[in-house]
Design an enzyme around this catalytic site. Structure first.
Site, PDB file in Angstrom:
ATOM      1  N   HIS A 184       0.853  -1.184   0.000  1.00 51.00           N
ATOM      2  CA  HIS A 184       0.000   0.000   0.000  1.00 51.00           C
ATOM      3  C   HIS A 184       0.893   1.239   0.000  1.00 51.00           C
ATOM      4  O   HIS A 184       1.615   1.487   0.971  1.00 51.00           O
ATOM      5  CB  HIS A 184      -0.911   0.014   1.235  1.00 51.00           C
ATOM      6  CG  HIS A 184      -1.953  -1.057   1.213  1.00 51.00           C
ATOM      7  ND1 HIS A 184      -3.103  -0.950   0.453  1.00 51.00           N
ATOM      8  CD2 HIS A 184      -2.014  -2.256   1.849  1.00 51.00           C
ATOM      9  CE1 HIS A 184      -3.830  -2.043   0.631  1.00 51.00           C
ATOM     10  NE2 HIS A 184      -3.199  -2.849   1.472  1.00 51.00           N
ATOM     11  N   HIS A 188      -0.196  -4.538 -18.229  1.00 50.75           N
ATOM     12  CA  HIS A 188      -0.689  -5.759 -18.864  1.00 50.75           C
ATOM     13  C   HIS A 188       0.269  -6.264 -19.946  1.00 50.75           C
ATOM     14  O   HIS A 188       0.374  -7.487 -20.162  1.00 50.75           O
ATOM     15  CB  HIS A 188      -2.084  -5.526 -19.440  1.00 50.75           C
ATOM     16  CG  HIS A 188      -3.157  -5.569 -18.396  1.00 50.75           C
ATOM     17  ND1 HIS A 188      -3.710  -6.738 -17.938  1.00 50.75           N
ATOM     18  CD2 HIS A 188      -3.766  -4.576 -17.692  1.00 50.75           C
ATOM     19  CE1 HIS A 188      -4.618  -6.482 -17.008  1.00 50.75           C
ATOM     20  NE2 HIS A 188      -4.678  -5.174 -16.843  1.00 50.75           N
ATOM     21  N   ARG A 203       2.631 -19.876  -5.482  1.00 53.80           N
ATOM     22  CA  ARG A 203       2.543 -20.928  -4.485  1.00 53.80           C
ATOM     23  C   ARG A 203       2.602 -22.315  -5.126  1.00 53.80           C
ATOM     24  O   ARG A 203       2.320 -22.489  -6.320  1.00 53.80           O
ATOM     25  CB  ARG A 203       1.247 -20.794  -3.686  1.00 53.80           C
ATOM     26  CG  ARG A 203      -0.017 -20.822  -4.533  1.00 53.80           C
ATOM     27  CD  ARG A 203      -1.253 -20.432  -3.745  1.00 53.80           C
ATOM     28  NE  ARG A 203      -2.443 -20.434  -4.583  1.00 53.80           N
ATOM     29  CZ  ARG A 203      -2.849 -19.410  -5.321  1.00 53.80           C
ATOM     30  NH1 ARG A 203      -2.141 -18.286  -5.337  1.00 53.80           N
ATOM     31  NH2 ARG A 203      -3.952 -19.493  -6.062  1.00 53.80           N
ATOM     32  N   ASN A 225       1.030 -13.326  -5.636  1.00 56.51           N
ATOM     33  CA  ASN A 225       1.128 -14.573  -4.903  1.00 56.51           C
ATOM     34  C   ASN A 225       1.624 -15.645  -5.853  1.00 56.51           C
ATOM     35  O   ASN A 225       1.122 -15.758  -6.973  1.00 56.51           O
ATOM     36  CB  ASN A 225      -0.232 -14.968  -4.317  1.00 56.51           C
ATOM     37  CG  ASN A 225      -0.188 -16.296  -3.590  1.00 56.51           C
ATOM     38  OD1 ASN A 225      -0.386 -17.353  -4.194  1.00 56.51           O
ATOM     39  ND2 ASN A 225       0.075 -16.239  -2.305  1.00 56.51           N
ATOM     40  N   HIS A 257     -20.831  -7.372  -4.576  1.00 46.33           N
ATOM     41  CA  HIS A 257     -21.795  -6.474  -3.930  1.00 46.33           C
ATOM     42  C   HIS A 257     -21.596  -5.022  -4.361  1.00 46.33           C
ATOM     43  O   HIS A 257     -22.444  -4.179  -4.080  1.00 46.33           O
ATOM     44  CB  HIS A 257     -21.721  -6.603  -2.402  1.00 46.33           C
ATOM     45  CG  HIS A 257     -20.411  -6.208  -1.796  1.00 46.33           C
ATOM     46  ND1 HIS A 257     -19.374  -7.095  -1.603  1.00 46.33           N
ATOM     47  CD2 HIS A 257     -19.962  -5.018  -1.327  1.00 46.33           C
ATOM     48  CE1 HIS A 257     -18.354  -6.467  -1.034  1.00 46.33           C
ATOM     49  NE2 HIS A 257     -18.686  -5.203  -0.865  1.00 46.33           N
ATOM     50  N   HIS A 313      -0.532  -6.578  -5.698  1.00 50.32           N
ATOM     51  CA  HIS A 313      -0.594  -7.871  -5.001  1.00 50.32           C
ATOM     52  C   HIS A 313       0.049  -8.925  -5.885  1.00 50.32           C
ATOM     53  O   HIS A 313      -0.126  -8.927  -7.104  1.00 50.32           O
ATOM     54  CB  HIS A 313      -2.056  -8.253  -4.724  1.00 50.32           C
ATOM     55  CG  HIS A 313      -2.259  -9.714  -4.458  1.00 50.32           C
ATOM     56  ND1 HIS A 313      -2.814 -10.572  -5.380  1.00 50.32           N
ATOM     57  CD2 HIS A 313      -1.969 -10.468  -3.367  1.00 50.32           C
ATOM     58  CE1 HIS A 313      -2.874 -11.789  -4.866  1.00 50.32           C
ATOM     59  NE2 HIS A 313      -2.367 -11.757  -3.654  1.00 50.32           N
TER      60      HIS A 313
END
Length: 306
Positions: free
Chosen positions: A103, A148, A117, A115, A178, A113
């Site tokens: 941030h 991109h 794994r 990740n 939502h 972000h």
């Protein structure tokens, strides 16, 4: 010993250990002020990790680069998540990876972000997962295209189908139902990449390595380019609202966060992705024609940035 046999969990773990170290060095150097603090931890059921966090940097207000390598008996929740509840015996598992959320202080620098794994079971099942996605507070088309393009270049070195497939996967995954908006401008996301007839484990590992290695050059580019761009109180308040959306996604919809908390993972490491501050304003509506409204109009699935 074949190449496939040499791609062991130890080989993969060693790469992730080194990746965490290299990324932390690159980020600290680009920030110029902040330094990472390491918190080594052990998992009661087996294994552990080291969480490296940076706070109050010149560019990074709060960030974390986590490494983990854990093992033990697969829980019922784990088996349900993997659709493997029909096992005659409870298998053991091994999971390792690197996870990052940063941030920034300046609203003109995006949140990022990553990740990567690896997971294997004693049944012989194994797979890779991961990805990189970008969450600008203000969407700038030129920056989105560049981001991109970098990920497409990584994907195209391995399989021409990867980028369209994993870009769509990211659009669908990093979506806030939502709010009916994407968390950011997406990127690539993949999971359950398993060796198959035409794709060897070594090929998948090479792809995951390339994804991990692409992270530092991509984000330090934005750190250097945007760190000194001017902003005022309006932009700062918008940043806090966008951070609020980030929190909503991570706590309500992100499978990794929910899985970690439901399986008694290490809370501090799981919630390392939370921003230092965030705001929620009741029924906020941006000014017509403003940069804030323009950004909201670009938080949609299916935008072809390249």
């Amino acid at each position: 010993m074949t190449l496939e046999q040499r791609i062991s969990k130890e080989t993969i773990t060693d790469f992730f250990v080194d990746l965490q170290a290299r990324i932390c060095r690159a980020l600290a150097e680009a920030d110029g002020v902040g330094q990472f603090r390491e918190d080594a931890w052990e998992r009661p059921g087996g294994g552990g990790g080291r969480s490296r966090t940076l706070a109050d940097g010149a560019v990074i207000e709060k960030g974390g680069v986590g490494f983990s390598a854990v093992h033990g008996e697969a829980t019922e929740a784990t088996l349900r998540a993997l659709d493997l509840t029909n096992q005659e015996e409870t298998p053991s598992f091994y999971a390792t990876g690197v996870s990052i959320v940063l941030h920034p202080r300046n609203p003109m620098v995006p949140i990022i972000h990553m990740n990567v794994r690896y997971f294997e079971l004693s049944t012989g099942h194994s797979w890779f997962g991961g990805g990189i996605d970008l969450t600008p507070h203000y969407v700038v088309a030129e920056d989105a295209r560049w981001f991109h393009q970098q990920l497409k270049a990584v994907c195209d070195r391995h399989n021409a189908d990867y980028h369209p497939r994993f870009k769509t996967w990211a659009d669908d995954y990093f979506f806030i139902p939502h709010r009916q908006e994407t968390r950011g401008i997406g990127g690539i996301f993949f999971d359950y990449l398993k060796p198959a007839d035409a794709v060897h484990k070594a090929d998948l590992f090479a792809f995951v390595q390339d994804v991990g290695n692409a992270f530092a050059p991509i984000y330090t580019h934005f750190m250097h380019q945007n760190r000194d761009l001017p902003f005022g109180e309006r932009e700062k308040q918008w940043q806090l609202l966008r951070r609020g959306r980030y929190v909503e996604f991570n706590l309500v919809w992100d499978r990794g966060t929910k899985f970690g908390l439901e399986t008694n993972g290490r809370t501090e490491s799981i919630l390392m992705s939370m921003p230092p501050q965030a705001n929620w304003t009741y029924d906020f509506r941006p000014e017509p024609g403003s940069r804030e409204e323009q950004t909201l109009n670009l938080l949609k699935k299916g935008i072809d940035w390249v």
